[in-house]
Design an enzyme around this catalytic site. Structure first.
Site, PDB file in Angstrom:
ATOM      1  N   GLY A 105       0.810  -1.222   0.000  1.00 56.86           N
ATOM      2  CA  GLY A 105       0.000   0.000   0.000  1.00 56.86           C
ATOM      3  C   GLY A 105       0.835   1.260   0.000  1.00 56.86           C
ATOM      4  N   GLY A 107       2.472   3.591   1.586  1.00 54.71           N
ATOM      5  CA  GLY A 107       2.984   3.801   2.940  1.00 54.71           C
ATOM      6  C   GLY A 107       3.509   5.205   3.142  1.00 54.71           C
ATOM      7  NE  ARG A 108       8.718   6.272   0.352  1.00 51.29           N
ATOM      8  CZ  ARG A 108       9.996   6.408   0.328  1.00 51.29           C
ATOM      9  NH1 ARG A 108      10.564   7.350   1.022  1.00 51.29           N
ATOM     10  NH2 ARG A 108      10.730   5.608  -0.393  1.00 51.29           N
ATOM     11  CE  LYS A 127       8.470   7.528  -3.488  1.00 52.42           C
ATOM     12  NZ  LYS A 127       8.990   6.827  -4.673  1.00 52.42           N
ATOM     13  CG  ASP A 139      10.011   7.774   8.197  1.00 52.85           C
ATOM     14  OD1 ASP A 139       9.674   7.422   7.048  1.00 52.85           O
ATOM     15  OD2 ASP A 139      11.147   8.220   8.466  1.00 52.85           O
ATOM     16  N   GLY A 140       6.823   7.019   6.707  1.00 52.73           N
ATOM     17  CA  GLY A 140       5.991   7.713   5.720  1.00 52.73           C
ATOM     18  C   GLY A 140       6.667   8.912   5.074  1.00 52.73           C
ATOM     19  NE  ARG A 197       4.737   9.057  -6.909  1.00 49.91           N
ATOM     20  CZ  ARG A 197       5.082   7.799  -6.638  1.00 49.91           C
ATOM     21  NH1 ARG A 197       6.234   7.320  -7.082  1.00 49.91           N
ATOM     22  NH2 ARG A 197       4.288   7.011  -5.954  1.00 49.91           N
ATOM     23  CG  ASP A 274       5.442  -3.240  -4.652  1.00 48.05           C
ATOM     24  OD1 ASP A 274       6.035  -4.273  -5.004  1.00 48.05           O
ATOM     25  OD2 ASP A 274       5.978  -2.367  -3.954  1.00 48.05           O
TER      26      ASP A 274
HETATM   27  P1  AMP Z   1       9.256   0.748  -2.567  1.00 51.24           P
HETATM   28  O1  AMP Z   1      10.322  -0.283  -2.451  1.00 51.24           O
HETATM   29  O2  AMP Z   1       9.749   2.153  -2.401  1.00 51.24           O
HETATM   30  O3  AMP Z   1       8.442   0.597  -3.798  1.00 51.24           O
HETATM   31  O4  AMP Z   1       8.273   0.549  -1.334  1.00 51.24           O
HETATM   32  C1  AMP Z   1       7.658  -0.658  -1.008  1.00 51.24           C
HETATM   33  C2  AMP Z   1       6.602  -0.411   0.032  1.00 51.24           C
HETATM   34  O5  AMP Z   1       7.167   0.157   1.195  1.00 51.24           O
HETATM   35  C3  AMP Z   1       5.482   0.515  -0.399  1.00 51.24           C
HETATM   36  O6  AMP Z   1       4.302   0.037   0.161  1.00 51.24           O
HETATM   37  C4  AMP Z   1       5.881   1.828   0.221  1.00 51.24           C
HETATM   38  O7  AMP Z   1       4.777   2.658   0.446  1.00 51.24           O
HETATM   39  C5  AMP Z   1       6.515   1.378   1.524  1.00 51.24           C
HETATM   40  N1  AMP Z   1       7.507   2.334   2.020  1.00 51.24           N
HETATM   41  C6  AMP Z   1       8.728   2.604   1.512  1.00 51.24           C
HETATM   42  N2  AMP Z   1       9.339   3.556   2.249  1.00 51.24           N
HETATM   43  C7  AMP Z   1       8.498   3.909   3.229  1.00 51.24           C
HETATM   44  C8  AMP Z   1       8.537   4.845   4.308  1.00 51.24           C
HETATM   45  N3  AMP Z   1       9.590   5.618   4.537  1.00 51.24           N
HETATM   46  N4  AMP Z   1       7.448   4.911   5.120  1.00 51.24           N
HETATM   47  C9  AMP Z   1       6.375   4.144   4.923  1.00 51.24           C
HETATM   48  N5  AMP Z   1       6.267   3.244   3.936  1.00 51.24           N
HETATM   49  C10 AMP Z   1       7.322   3.127   3.095  1.00 51.24           C
HETATM   50 MG    MG Z   2       6.928   1.269  -4.609  1.00 52.67          MG
END
Ligand code: AMP
Ligand code: MG
Length: 531
Positions: A105, A107-108, A127, A139-140, A197, A274
Site C-alpha cells: 500500500g 505507505g508514504r 510522496k 515513517d511515511g 507526482r 507493486d
Molecule cells: P518501494 O520499495 O519504495 O516501492 O516501497 C515498497 C513499500 O514500502 C510501499 O508500500 C511503500 O509505500 C513502503 N515504504 C517505503 N518507504 C516507506 C517509508 N519511509 N514509510 C512508509 N512506507 C514506506
Molecule cells: Mg513502490
C-alpha cells in the site's frame, strides 16, 4: 480557501467510485475489502519549494505564476488540503524480489485529488507526506536525495519519450528524517522532502493482486471495472472478453515501456509487482540507474547485489514474470487460462522484433536485412569487451561515415568517431581491437548496400540516441550541492534534460563519461532501497 481549489478542475473518481476503508483513524493495519483509506498529509515545519516543472503544471492547468504562489507551496508540501477533496492512500500488495509480500500500500504516498484539464484526468500524489495505514514500521517520509532523484528522473524520462509518471514539484519539508543509507547500522538525519507526482493513475499490478490473494473477487471486479472505465474506455463494457483485452493491452504497454528502457539504458532497480503501473508507465523511482559502461548484468540496487534479479538484461523477462502475476490476479474474473497464456506468449513473441527494431533504429539501419540481427548481436558482444559508455557510443556512432575504409585503417583510426566512449582506450589492442575492426567493417558494408546518406542517418539516429541522460553521478552532484544548501543544479538539470536529443554546447560537460571518483561511490553506482 486556497486559490488553487478554484484554479484546479477537481474531479475525483477513485475515492468516489471505489469502496473506502470505513475506519477513519490513521493507524497501521490490514485493510480489507477497500481500495483505499483516507489519510491527511502531515504538516511540515518549514516548507520551501525547490523546483517545479512547468510542463507538468501545464498538464493540470496551472500557470508559471501559480507555481510561485503561497497556496501552491502549502498544498504541495502537504500543509493545506484543497477544498472539496479527501486525500487518500491506496491499498495494494505485491511480489517483492520474487516473493509474495502481502499488503504493502501507499505507505508514504498520499493522493491529493484528481483533476481534469483539456479532456484528460490527472491524479496528484504527494510522496513523503507522512504515515498512512499502510506505513507498516516506517515513517511515511522521504529524504531530499531520493526526492531529487525522483523529481529529475520523472521529467527526464518524459522528455526522452519513455512512458512515465510525471513530477510537478519538489519541496523541502524543513523536517529531519532518520535513515540508514546502506543498512549497516549507520543511521543519520537527512533533510526531508516531498515530491508531487502526476499521472492519469497510480494503480499498480499489486492493487489487483491484493484482492485476488484475499479471494475478494467482488472488490477485485470493482477495481478492474473502474480501471477499464476510466483508463481503458475503448475496451468497452465489463465482460470476460473485455478483461482479456485489458490484460492484452497492459502486456503490450508494459512491453513497449521496457523496450524504451533498453533503448536509453535505464535500469529500474526494483521491478516488484507493486512498482509496475497498470498503465505501462515507469513508476517509483528508487534505486534506479543508467548504464554507463554497457553491461547487461548491471544493477544499481545494492539490495539486489547477490541475485541481480533486476539487472538490465533481465528487465524484459521480469516484465513477463510480473504480467504472469497480474494474469493470476485477473483469473477469477476470466476463469479461462488459455487466453491469458496466449497473451503471455504474445509478449515474448512481440518483444523480440520490437527490441530488434529499436536496436536497428539506434544503429540507423534502414530497411530490413537478414543479417541485421547478427550485426546487433555482435555489437552487444563487442561492447562488453572493454568498458564502453552506452550513451556516448550510440550518440557518436551517428558520426561514422559509411565510406570509411575500415580494413585499410591504421591502428584504431576507424574508431575515432566513438573513441570518447571508451573508459580504457589503452585496452583497444589485440583481439579487442580486431573484433571492433570486424564489427565496423560489417557496419560500413551494411550501410553501403542499403542506406541513404550519412546526413539523413545522423538525423534519425540522433532522435533515438539521447545526448543527455541523468547519469548516476549527475544526480549525486546535484544532491551533494543541495545538501549544502545550493539548489541551482536541480534547476539546471531539469532544463538540460528537457531537450535530451539536442546539442546543447553550453552543457557539453555533461556529455562525458562517469568520472573515476564516481565508480564506486554510494549514490552513483551503489544505491539501496533506503529513501
Ligand atoms: P518501494 O520499495 O519504495 O516501492 O516501497 C515498497 C513499500 O514500502 C510501499 O508500500 C511503500 O509505500 C513502503 N515504504 C517505503 N518507504 C516507506 C517509508 N519511509 N514509510 C512508509 N512506507 C514506506
Ligand atoms: Mg513502490
Amino acid at each position: 480557501m486556497s486559490n488553487l481549489s478554484m484554479q484546479l478542475n477537481i474531479k475525483d473518481t477513485f475515492n468516489k467510485e471505489l469502496p473506502a476503508d470505513p475506519i477513519p483513524e490513521n493507524t497501521r493495519r490490514q485493510v480489507e475489502k477497500a481500495a483505499f483509506s483516507y489519510a491527511t498529509p502531515k504538516k511540515t515545519a518549514a516548507p520551501k519549494l525547490l523546483c517545479a516543472s512547468k510542463e507538468t503544471a501545464d498538464l493540470i492547468g496551472l500557470s508559471s505564476a501559480d507555481l510561485n504562489s503561497d497556496s501552491f507551496l502549502k498544498v504541495f508540501s502537504g500543509n493545506e488540503v484543497l477544498a472539496g477533496t479527501k486525500p487518500y492512500a491506496m491499498c495494494y500488495g505485491g511480489h517483492q524480489f520474487g516473493h509474495w509480500a502481502g499488503q504493502l500500500g501507499d505507505g508514504r504516498a498520499i493522493n491529493l485529488t484528481e483533476v481534469e484539464h483539456q479532456g484528460k484526468t490527472w491524479a496528484l500524489q504527494l510522496k513523503g507526506a507522512g504515515p498512512t495505514p499502510y506505513s507498516r514500521s516506517a515513517d511515511g517520509l522521504a529524504v531530499l536525495r531520493s526526492s531529487i532523484r525522483e523529481f529529475l528522473c520523472s521529467e527526464a524520462m518524459f522528455h526522452l519519450g519513455v512512458p512515465t509518471t510525471r513530477a510537478l514539484s519538489l519541496a523541502l519539508t524543513g523536517d529531519e528524517v532518520l535513515r540508514d543509507v546502506l543498512y549497516n547500522g549507520n543511521s543519520a538525519y537527512e533533510k526531508g522532502a516531498v515530491v508531487c507526482r502526476v499521472a492519469p493513475s497510480f494503480i499498480r499490478f499489486g492493487n489487483f493482486e491484493i484482492f485476488a490473494s484475499r479471494r475478494d473477487t467482488e472488490t477485485l471486479k470493482k477495481l478492474v471495472d473502474y480501471t477499464i472505465k476510466h483508463h481503458y474506455p475503448h475496451l468497452g463494457a465489463p465482460s470476460k472478453e473485455t478483461y482479456i483485452a485489458f490484460m492484452r493491452e497492459v502486456a503490450q504497454r508494459t512491453m513497449k515501456m521496457i523496450v524504451h528502457w533498453q533503448r536509453v539504458g535505464f535500469v529500474h532497480g526494483v521491478m516488484n509487482t507493486d512498482n509496475l503501473s497498470i498503465l505501462g508507465l515507469t513508476i517509483d523511482y528508487g534505486p534506479y540507474g543508467w548504464l554507463e559502461g554497457y553491461d547487461h548484468g548491471w544493477t544499481p540496487n545494492t539490495t539486489d547485489r547477490q541475485q541481480k534479479r533486476y539487472r538490465f538484461e533481465n528487465q524484459p523477462d521480469i516484465g513477463l514474470w510480473n504480467l504472469l502475476k497480474l494474469a493470476n490476479a485477473l483469473y477469477p474474473l476470466i476463469e479461462d487460462a488459455k487466453p491469458l497464456e496466449a497473451i503471455l506468449h504474445e509478449y515474448k513473441s512481440h518483444y523480440e522484433p520490437a527490441y530488434q527494431q529499436m536496436m536497428k533504429d539506434k544503429l540507423g539501419l534502414e530497411d530490413a536485412y537478414e543479417e541485421d540481427s547478427k550485426l546487433i548481436e555482435q555489437l552487444e558482444e563487442v561492447l562488453h569487451l572493454t568498458e564502453t559508455d552506452m550513451t556516448i557510443f550510440f550518440r557518436n556512432l551517428a558520426n561514422f561515415k559509411k565510406e570509411t575504409n575500415v580494413d585499410a585503417a591504421i591502428d584504431k583510426e576507424f574508431l575515432n568517431p566513438v573513441l570518447a566512449a571508451f573508459y580504457k582506450p589503452e585496452e583497444l589492442t589485440g583481439p579487442t581491437l580486431a573484433y571492433w575492426k570486424a564489427w565496423f567493417a560489417n557496419y560500413a558494408a551494411r550501410l553501403k548496400v542499403a542506406n541513404s546518406s550519412d546526413d539523413i542517418r545522423k538525423v534519425k539516429m540522433d532522435s533515438v540516441n539521447p545526448k543527455y541522460v541523468l547519469r548516476n553521478y549527475m544526480a549525486q552532484v546535484a544532491i551533494d550541492a543541495a545538501d549544502n544548501g545550493d539548489y541551482q543544479l536541480i534547476k539546471d538539470f531539469l532544463e538540460l534534460l528537457r531537450n535530451p536529443y539536442s546539442e546543447q554546447p553550453a552543457m557539453e560537460k555533461w556529455f562525458a563519461k562517469r568520472p573515476e571518483w564516481a565508480r564506486h561511490k554510494v549514490g552513483c553506482s551503489m544505491l539501496s532501497c533506503s529513501s
